[in-house]
Design a protein around this motif. Structure first.
Motif, PDB file in Angstrom:
ATOM      1  N   UNK A 237     -67.651  40.788 -15.875  1.00  0.00           N
ATOM      2  CA  UNK A 237     -68.278  39.668 -15.995  1.00  0.00           C
ATOM      3  C   UNK A 237     -69.389  39.549 -17.069  1.00  0.00           C
ATOM      4  N   UNK A 238     -69.437  38.423 -17.576  1.00  0.00           N
ATOM      5  CA  UNK A 238     -71.104  38.872 -18.842  1.00  0.00           C
ATOM      6  C   UNK A 238     -72.100  37.669 -17.845  1.00  0.00           C
ATOM      7  N   UNK A 239     -72.851  37.442 -16.643  1.00  0.00           N
ATOM      8  CA  UNK A 239     -73.558  37.341 -15.968  1.00  0.00           C
ATOM      9  C   UNK A 239     -75.015  36.845 -16.627  1.00  0.00           C
ATOM     10  N   UNK A 240     -75.331  35.700 -16.770  1.00  0.00           N
ATOM     11  CA  UNK A 240     -77.039  35.462 -17.343  1.00  0.00           C
ATOM     12  C   UNK A 240     -77.611  34.728 -16.010  1.00  0.00           C
ATOM     13  N   UNK A 241     -79.154  35.317 -15.617  1.00  0.00           N
ATOM     14  CA  UNK A 241     -80.287  34.549 -15.158  1.00  0.00           C
ATOM     15  C   UNK A 241     -81.389  33.398 -15.541  1.00  0.00           C
ATOM     16  N   UNK A 242     -80.764  32.965 -17.011  1.00  0.00           N
ATOM     17  CA  UNK A 242     -81.438  32.086 -17.935  1.00  0.00           C
ATOM     18  C   UNK A 242     -80.929  31.121 -17.382  1.00  0.00           C
ATOM     19  N   UNK A 243     -81.598  30.059 -16.584  1.00  0.00           N
ATOM     20  CA  UNK A 243     -81.320  29.021 -16.796  1.00  0.00           C
ATOM     21  C   UNK A 243     -81.118  28.013 -17.646  1.00  0.00           C
ATOM     22  N   UNK A 368     -71.285  34.909  -1.943  1.00  0.00           N
ATOM     23  CA  UNK A 368     -72.728  35.855  -1.705  1.00  0.00           C
ATOM     24  C   UNK A 368     -73.995  34.745  -1.847  1.00  0.00           C
ATOM     25  N   UNK A 369     -72.970  33.821  -2.978  1.00  0.00           N
ATOM     26  CA  UNK A 369     -74.118  32.616  -2.830  1.00  0.00           C
ATOM     27  C   UNK A 369     -74.354  31.813  -1.670  1.00  0.00           C
ATOM     28  N   UNK A 370     -73.464  31.556  -0.604  1.00  0.00           N
ATOM     29  CA  UNK A 370     -73.451  30.292  -0.184  1.00  0.00           C
ATOM     30  C   UNK A 370     -73.338  30.749   1.339  1.00  0.00           C
ATOM     31  N   UNK A 371     -72.490  31.555   1.654  1.00  0.00           N
ATOM     32  CA  UNK A 371     -72.144  31.551   2.574  1.00  0.00           C
ATOM     33  C   UNK A 371     -73.017  31.233   3.812  1.00  0.00           C
ATOM     34  N   UNK A 372     -73.215  31.098   5.177  1.00  0.00           N
ATOM     35  CA  UNK A 372     -73.882  30.565   6.051  1.00  0.00           C
ATOM     36  C   UNK A 372     -74.748  32.078   6.937  1.00  0.00           C
ATOM     37  N   UNK A 373     -73.504  32.788   6.332  1.00  0.00           N
ATOM     38  CA  UNK A 373     -73.991  34.084   7.126  1.00  0.00           C
ATOM     39  C   UNK A 373     -74.536  35.013   7.131  1.00  0.00           C
ATOM     40  N   UNK A 385     -78.175  33.639 -10.187  1.00  0.00           N
ATOM     41  CA  UNK A 385     -77.049  34.281 -11.966  1.00  0.00           C
ATOM     42  C   UNK A 385     -76.259  33.156 -11.311  1.00  0.00           C
ATOM     43  N   UNK A 386     -75.578  33.348 -13.260  1.00  0.00           N
ATOM     44  CA  UNK A 386     -74.199  32.341 -12.984  1.00  0.00           C
ATOM     45  C   UNK A 386     -73.780  33.723 -14.525  1.00  0.00           C
ATOM     46  N   UNK A 387     -72.488  32.075 -14.611  1.00  0.00           N
ATOM     47  CA  UNK A 387     -72.192  32.801 -16.127  1.00  0.00           C
ATOM     48  C   UNK A 387     -72.584  32.124 -17.227  1.00  0.00           C
ATOM     49  N   UNK A 388     -72.543  32.854 -18.729  1.00  0.00           N
ATOM     50  CA  UNK A 388     -73.226  33.011 -19.940  1.00  0.00           C
ATOM     51  C   UNK A 388     -72.689  31.380 -20.476  1.00  0.00           C
ATOM     52  N   UNK A 389     -73.630  30.438 -20.127  1.00  0.00           N
ATOM     53  CA  UNK A 389     -72.772  29.427 -21.019  1.00  0.00           C
ATOM     54  C   UNK A 389     -72.327  29.138 -22.952  1.00  0.00           C
TER      55      UNK A 389
END
Length: 619
Positions: A237-243, A368-373, A385-389
């Motif tokens: 995957x190509x992820x980024x934390x740049x909003x 990993x980002x959303x499960x409430x447990x 983190x998300x995919x690079x646009x």
């Protein structure tokens, strides 16, 4: 009479197909870096090639997320691979400036964005456009009707044009299988292996069924027996934390929460698969649970937090990452077991699995980002983190190609095992192959073959063992029987031996050697197994390809050719050539005995370079 009519019609149809077949010196199946370098090397020898790539993009895994180059010793593999990384670095220098953060993050060209890898490879092909034809959306299927074999030679193959839905025929003097799966070699009936050899066959470390902590010792459950298991695949995957360049991760249409719930307890306790767990007690895990409940990240040694818990990330330029499977996790982006049929399945099955794998990974990221447990502060860290646009814009910002770590492994003139990549005596070299066509170096490295099992310290088959810089003989890509086929990607080797060869730098170097070897076979009118290896080596070294690695001699050095030549002949078995050192009488005597020559030598004055120059005979 009817039988005679059918025979005549069949002959006419075959003649018609052959007449309309497009003809090239080389027909290359697979637009991987190995296939691309094959075509470029052949073009520089004056030969024409066609690259038949199944997808709409060339470049294989480097263009699909594998941006952190897998090579343990930089400089061990050079030639066209070095040209590639040089172009990568120059791209960042030209666009952003020599002192830019992008140039720093590209790590001298070894780290790159997927789109940059594709751009550089396209440019390298364009430089040889007069000799290379690249055809995308061309699919080769392993069916008898798609290959014409005669007298141990491939005469023609047929592929599907996926856009027009018609078939096309291609004839060549040499055929090259540059696919990760080994489809062309299989169609040509070259014997191959799948699965894992047992330790009893080649006495390899990590062979067969193995359970071990990451960087730890082999543990309970390890039987070292062979089986049919294939190491797992994923997407890089190509992820980024740049909003400004981040695309929020979406819940996939097909989502099965139950697949991911084992991660919950791992996160809360800090349990992982690294060797640090050998010293972690049950009491420490429970104390960590309380620590996390108070809003803190995990404090278990070796544990990581947030998205890194499920993805091992390496920094790329422009705030992006090469996000691979997390080696320290029981659950990550690999999907073991379900990929076992891939190497020998058709493309309909492969495409279905590719979609299943994508949904699985997207679901894992969403979980990993959303499960409430999961702890709220864990989810918050993951949501950074998300995919690079700006990557994979035609595919929802998701890689287009599955990371096929291992497909068919053919049985060629030489069968590469772990013994070829590890020294028998600590500190020394592995065996030096006189027929070497490249040096390379990466660990003996395999990903898991089975999913999580109760009571095991890690996933079966997830392992890494050290190796040393080694040499790769020409025979690993040469079939025993087919006269005009080369296999620079699905090479000949055991599961463990292949696990170090399967890195893109090595595949690029093998592709370069395949292009030169194919050209020599054409020019000399010989079978590929009869290509004069010394002539092949001279051509490769002249192109600054490293065939045997020395720490103190670079391809740009004046003595590079001499050192490569004599090194492969056994005169320089150590890691350094030490050309400027004064020669000692014992070494000179050994060289005289090996060469049968009387060498001019003044004790205390004559350098090793001066003596070696007497041994070296220019071609």
């Amino acid at each position: 009479m009817r039988l005679r009519y059918i025979t005549i019609v069949t002959l006419i149809l075959c003649w018609t197909t052959a007449a309309y077949a497009q003809q090239y010196d080389l027909v290359i199946v697979g637009g991987t870096p190995g296939g691309i370098m094959t075509a470029i090397a052949a073009a520089r020898e004056g030969k024409t090639s066609v690259i038949l790539e199944r997808t709409a993009h060339i470049g294989g895994l480097p263009a699909n997320g594998l941006g952190a180059t897998d090579i343990a010793t930089r400089g061990a593999t050079t030639g066209l691979f070095a040209e590639f990384i040089g172009h990568v670095r120059q791209h960042y220098v030209t666009r952003y400036g020599e002192t830019s953060q992008q140039v720093k993050d590209c790590s001298d060209g070894f780290h790159f964005e997927p789109s940059v890898a594709e751009k550089v490879l396209e440019q390298m092909l364009a430089e040889q456009s007069a000799k290379i034809t690249v055809l995308k959306m061309r699919q080769f299927d392993v069916e008898n009707e798609n290959i014409v074999l005669k007298n141990d030679r491939i005469e023609q193959i047929t592929v599907l044009n996926r856009e027009r839905r018609n078939t096309e025929a291609y004839r060549g003097r040499i055929f090259v299988d540059a696919t990760y799966e080994g489809d062309l070699g299989a169609a040509a009936r070259v014997p191959f292996r799948l699965g894992r050899e047992g330790k009893d066959e080649f006495n390899e470390p990590g062979a067969g069924v193995v359970y071990k902590y990451w960087h730890g010792a082999e543990g309970a459950g390890s039987t070292f027996q062979g089986d049919n298991a294939v190491q797992s695949y994923n997407y890089r995957l190509c992820l980024t934390n740049n909003p400004a360049n981040r695309v929020a991760l979406q819940k996939p249409a097909v989502y099965n929460r139950a697949e991911y719930t084992s991660l919950i307890e791992d996160v809360w306790t800090g349990r992982h698969t690294g060797a640090q767990m050998e010293k972690v007690t049950a009491a420490m895990l429970e104390e960590n649970r309380k620590h996390i409940a108070q809003g803190n990240p995990s404090k278990i040694p070796g544990d990581v937090w947030g998205i890194a818990r499920i993805s091992n990330m390496v920094t790329l330029p422009n705030a992006k990452t090469d996000a691979n499977n997390q080696h320290m996790a029981f659950i990550s982006t690999d999907l073991p077991e379900e990929n076992w049929p891939w190497p020998t399945s058709g493309w309909a099955w492969r495409d279905a699995f590719a979609q299943r794998l994508r949904s699985y990974i997207e679901g894992l990221l969403w979980f990993a980002q959303n499960d409430k447990e999961l702890p709220e502060h864990f989810r918050k860290a993951a949501r950074a983190w998300g995919f690079a646009k700006d990557e994979y814009t035609d595919n929802g910002n998701f890689p287009r190609q599955v990371y096929v770590r291992e497909g068919r492994r053919f049985e060629g003139l030489y069968f590469f095992t772990a013994q070829d990549a590890t020294a028998r005596i600590p500190g020394q070299r592995p065996v030096i192959h006189g027929a070497s066509i490249t040096a390379s170096h990466y660990a003996l490295d395999s990903h898991a073959v089975r999913k999580r099992e109760p009571g095991r310290v890690h996933l079966d088959g997830f392992l890494s063992y050290p190796s040393q810089v080694y040499t790769v003989p020409y025979g690993v890509m040469v079939p025993k029987d087919i006269d005009n086929l080369l296999l620079p990607v699905p090479v000949s080797g055991s599961h463990i031996g292949f696990s170090t060869l399967r890195m893109e730098p090595c595949w690029m170097a093998l592709g370069q050697a395949a292009g030169v070897a194919a050209s020599l076979a054409i020019d000399r009118q010989v079978k590929v197994r009869h290509v004069p290896v010394e002539e092949l080596q001279r051509s490769l070294v002249a192109r600054q390809a490293t065939l045997i690695y020395y720490q103190d001699v670079k391809p740009t050095d004046a003595d590079f050719v001499m050192v490569q030549t004599l090194g492969l002949q056994g005169y320089l078995p150590e890691w350094k050539a030490r050309l400027a050192d004064i020669a000692d009488a014992e070494t000179v005597a050994l060289w005289e005995k090996a060469s049968g020559k009387t060498l001019t030598f003044t004790p205390g004055r004559t350098t090793r370079r001066e003596v070696l120059q007497q041994l070296y005979t220019h071609p």
